[in-house]
Design a protein around this motif. Sequence first.
Motif, PDB file in Angstrom:
ATOM      1  N   LEU A 134      12.781  -1.507   5.493  1.00  0.00           N
ATOM      2  CA  LEU A 134      13.076  -0.928   6.791  1.00  0.00           C
ATOM      3  C   LEU A 134      13.464   0.550   6.718  1.00  0.00           C
ATOM      4  N   HIS A 135      14.378   0.894   5.831  1.00  0.00           N
ATOM      5  CA  HIS A 135      14.848   2.275   5.783  1.00  0.00           C
ATOM      6  C   HIS A 135      13.823   3.205   5.143  1.00  0.00           C
ATOM      7  N   ARG A 136      13.001   2.681   4.260  1.00  0.00           N
ATOM      8  CA  ARG A 136      11.898   3.508   3.745  1.00  0.00           C
ATOM      9  C   ARG A 136      10.929   3.828   4.876  1.00  0.00           C
ATOM     10  N   VAL A 137      10.568   2.815   5.662  1.00  0.00           N
ATOM     11  CA  VAL A 137       9.671   3.045   6.801  1.00  0.00           C
ATOM     12  C   VAL A 137      10.265   4.106   7.724  1.00  0.00           C
ATOM     13  N   ALA A 138      11.534   3.968   8.042  1.00  0.00           N
ATOM     14  CA  ALA A 138      12.180   4.860   9.014  1.00  0.00           C
ATOM     15  C   ALA A 138      12.187   6.313   8.556  1.00  0.00           C
ATOM     16  N   ARG A 139      12.236   6.557   7.250  1.00  0.00           N
ATOM     17  CA  ARG A 139      12.332   7.937   6.780  1.00  0.00           C
ATOM     18  C   ARG A 139      10.972   8.582   6.524  1.00  0.00           C
ATOM     19  N   LEU A 140       9.897   7.789   6.617  1.00  0.00           N
ATOM     20  CA  LEU A 140       8.574   8.370   6.439  1.00  0.00           C
ATOM     21  C   LEU A 140       8.246   9.286   7.617  1.00  0.00           C
ATOM     22  N   ARG A 141       7.547  10.378   7.316  1.00  0.00           N
ATOM     23  CA  ARG A 141       7.381  11.447   8.298  1.00  0.00           C
ATOM     24  C   ARG A 141       6.747  10.957   9.601  1.00  0.00           C
ATOM     25  N   PHE A 142       5.678  10.136   9.501  1.00  0.00           N
ATOM     26  CA  PHE A 142       4.990   9.743  10.732  1.00  0.00           C
ATOM     27  C   PHE A 142       5.840   8.809  11.576  1.00  0.00           C
ATOM     28  N   PHE A 143       6.751   8.040  10.965  1.00  0.00           N
ATOM     29  CA  PHE A 143       7.668   7.230  11.754  1.00  0.00           C
ATOM     30  C   PHE A 143       8.806   8.081  12.311  1.00  0.00           C
ATOM     31  N   GLN A 144       9.226   9.094  11.568  1.00  0.00           N
ATOM     32  CA  GLN A 144      10.227  10.009  12.103  1.00  0.00           C
ATOM     33  C   GLN A 144       9.682  10.762  13.318  1.00  0.00           C
ATOM     34  N   GLU A 145       8.420  11.164  13.252  1.00  0.00           N
ATOM     35  CA  GLU A 145       7.810  11.872  14.377  1.00  0.00           C
ATOM     36  C   GLU A 145       7.706  10.964  15.604  1.00  0.00           C
ATOM     37  N   MET A 146       7.349   9.698  15.398  1.00  0.00           N
ATOM     38  CA  MET A 146       7.307   8.759  16.520  1.00  0.00           C
ATOM     39  C   MET A 146       8.691   8.584  17.126  1.00  0.00           C
ATOM     40  N   ALA A 147       9.689   8.439  16.262  1.00  0.00           N
ATOM     41  CA  ALA A 147      11.057   8.229  16.743  1.00  0.00           C
ATOM     42  C   ALA A 147      11.541   9.411  17.571  1.00  0.00           C
ATOM     43  N   ALA A 148      11.154  10.625  17.170  1.00  0.00           N
ATOM     44  CA  ALA A 148      11.589  11.824  17.899  1.00  0.00           C
ATOM     45  C   ALA A 148      10.982  11.890  19.294  1.00  0.00           C
ATOM     46  N   GLU A 149       9.821  11.284  19.475  1.00  0.00           N
ATOM     47  CA  GLU A 149       9.123  11.332  20.758  1.00  0.00           C
ATOM     48  C   GLU A 149       9.448  10.141  21.656  1.00  0.00           C
ATOM     49  N   ARG A 150      10.201   9.172  21.130  1.00  0.00           N
ATOM     50  CA  ARG A 150      10.409   7.928  21.852  1.00  0.00           C
ATOM     51  C   ARG A 150      11.888   7.681  22.128  1.00  0.00           C
ATOM     52  N   ASN A 151      12.138   6.658  22.911  1.00  0.00           N
ATOM     53  CA  ASN A 151      13.514   6.243  23.186  1.00  0.00           C
ATOM     54  C   ASN A 151      14.103   5.426  22.046  1.00  0.00           C
ATOM     55  N   LYS A 152      13.215   4.851  21.219  1.00  0.00           N
ATOM     56  CA  LYS A 152      13.686   3.972  20.149  1.00  0.00           C
ATOM     57  C   LYS A 152      13.006   4.304  18.835  1.00  0.00           C
ATOM     58  N   SER A 153      13.791   4.345  17.772  1.00  0.00           N
ATOM     59  CA  SER A 153      13.244   4.393  16.426  1.00  0.00           C
ATOM     60  C   SER A 153      12.997   2.960  15.962  1.00  0.00           C
ATOM     61  N   ILE A 154      12.364   2.813  14.809  1.00  0.00           N
ATOM     62  CA  ILE A 154      12.162   1.467  14.266  1.00  0.00           C
ATOM     63  C   ILE A 154      13.503   0.809  13.956  1.00  0.00           C
ATOM     64  N   LEU A 155      14.503   1.583  13.573  1.00  0.00           N
ATOM     65  CA  LEU A 155      15.831   1.019  13.319  1.00  0.00           C
ATOM     66  C   LEU A 155      16.485   0.546  14.618  1.00  0.00           C
ATOM     67  N   ASP A 156      16.266   1.270  15.707  1.00  0.00           N
ATOM     68  CA  ASP A 156      16.768   0.824  17.005  1.00  0.00           C
ATOM     69  C   ASP A 156      16.119  -0.496  17.406  1.00  0.00           C
ATOM     70  N   VAL A 157      14.819  -0.585  17.192  1.00  0.00           N
ATOM     71  CA  VAL A 157      14.110  -1.824  17.523  1.00  0.00           C
ATOM     72  C   VAL A 157      14.653  -2.980  16.704  1.00  0.00           C
ATOM     73  N   TRP A 158      14.905  -2.734  15.438  1.00  0.00           N
ATOM     74  CA  TRP A 158      15.464  -3.796  14.575  1.00  0.00           C
ATOM     75  C   TRP A 158      16.816  -4.266  15.106  1.00  0.00           C
ATOM     76  N   ASP A 159      17.625  -3.346  15.560  1.00  0.00           N
ATOM     77  CA  ASP A 159      18.961  -3.699  16.051  1.00  0.00           C
ATOM     78  C   ASP A 159      18.944  -4.327  17.439  1.00  0.00           C
ATOM     79  N   GLU A 160      17.979  -3.933  18.269  1.00  0.00           N
ATOM     80  CA  GLU A 160      18.028  -4.301  19.684  1.00  0.00           C
ATOM     81  C   GLU A 160      17.007  -5.345  20.113  1.00  0.00           C
ATOM     82  N   ASN A 161      15.885  -5.445  19.407  1.00  0.00           N
ATOM     83  CA  ASN A 161      14.787  -6.287  19.880  1.00  0.00           C
ATOM     84  C   ASN A 161      14.399  -7.417  18.939  1.00  0.00           C
ATOM     85  N   ILE A 162      14.908  -7.401  17.717  1.00  0.00           N
ATOM     86  CA  ILE A 162      14.477  -8.363  16.708  1.00  0.00           C
ATOM     87  C   ILE A 162      15.626  -9.289  16.331  1.00  0.00           C
TER      88      ILE A 162
END
Length: 322
Positions: free
Chosen positions: A223-251
């Motif tokens: 999970l944390h490796r995914v979150a720190r990869l550049r293309f996931f960081q770029e998605m997170a910056a453009e969105r309301n939720k990062s992958i870590l937010d989704v893990w905490d809130e939706n899963i």
Amino acid sequence: MKAITLEEHAAFPSLGDNNDFYNGIWKVFPGYQQKAWDYGALRLADMDAGNVSLQVLSHLPGIGLRDPARCQAANTEMAKAIQANPSRFAGFAALPMAVPDEAARELHRAVTDLGFHGALVDNHLEDMTHYDDARFWPVFEVAEKLDVPIYLHPSPAPAAEVEQRFAGNYPWKVQMGLTTGAWGWHENVGLHILKLYAAGVFERFPQLKIIIGHMGELLPMMLHRVARLRFFQEMAAERNKSILDVWDENIWVTTRGMFSVSTFKMLQQVTRIDRILFSVDYPFESNTTGRAFLEELQSSETLTDEELEMVAWKNAHSLLKL
């Protein structure tokens, strides 16, 4: 210590268990077929032995993906079994995910008319198609609107996929193990969650609730490796939720089929305690095995007494509004 379990399978006439995958399973695990078809004394005795107070029934996955009528009939059959013993059983619907609009309608019917608490669906279609395409999103829309979870369950891979990725210089049974519970199932469900995030499903449906099994389907380690990869960081910056937010809130994550305290501790490091759910995987695992695992969590002081109750039953009680 009582428990609620929510990945526990049963076979009902309209969907049944007659396909190549289950015909092979019943040969490898004799006696399991009888347990799958029983929703009475045999199942209840195993539940009692494991201190399982309530079992959320689900249909055997991998059947009915393209047949709305069979899914509807089987869900109705399951509802009758639950009505015969409502203090011990609840239900997850089967959905014909290859026909998304029909699947959405059946989810609505199963929840509002039959009293089900969500759905357990195959992780992919027969050709390995996941549900990131918007044509599948009506199912997620209904789930969010009704505030019920969708459980993504591992699914048998097609023969070509098995041959290409998992065949090798070892016996057929080992090949099937790698395809399923030793590796293939888990990495594929984990990939599916990442694809749903990348496609924007959790932006479109911010309150959507997804359940996955096997202590997170390999994602906790990645999970944390995914979150720190550049293309996931770029998605997170453009969105309301990062992958870590989704893990905490939706899963939500179940322990189903994995009874290792060491693995649980790894899951615990990256997952909110109120998002962890105890499950067994009956009839493929015994409720007494699950009970022994809870007792080991207790004796090892991995969890406080309150946290143990949350995992054993309170989190499921809250999530499913039991």
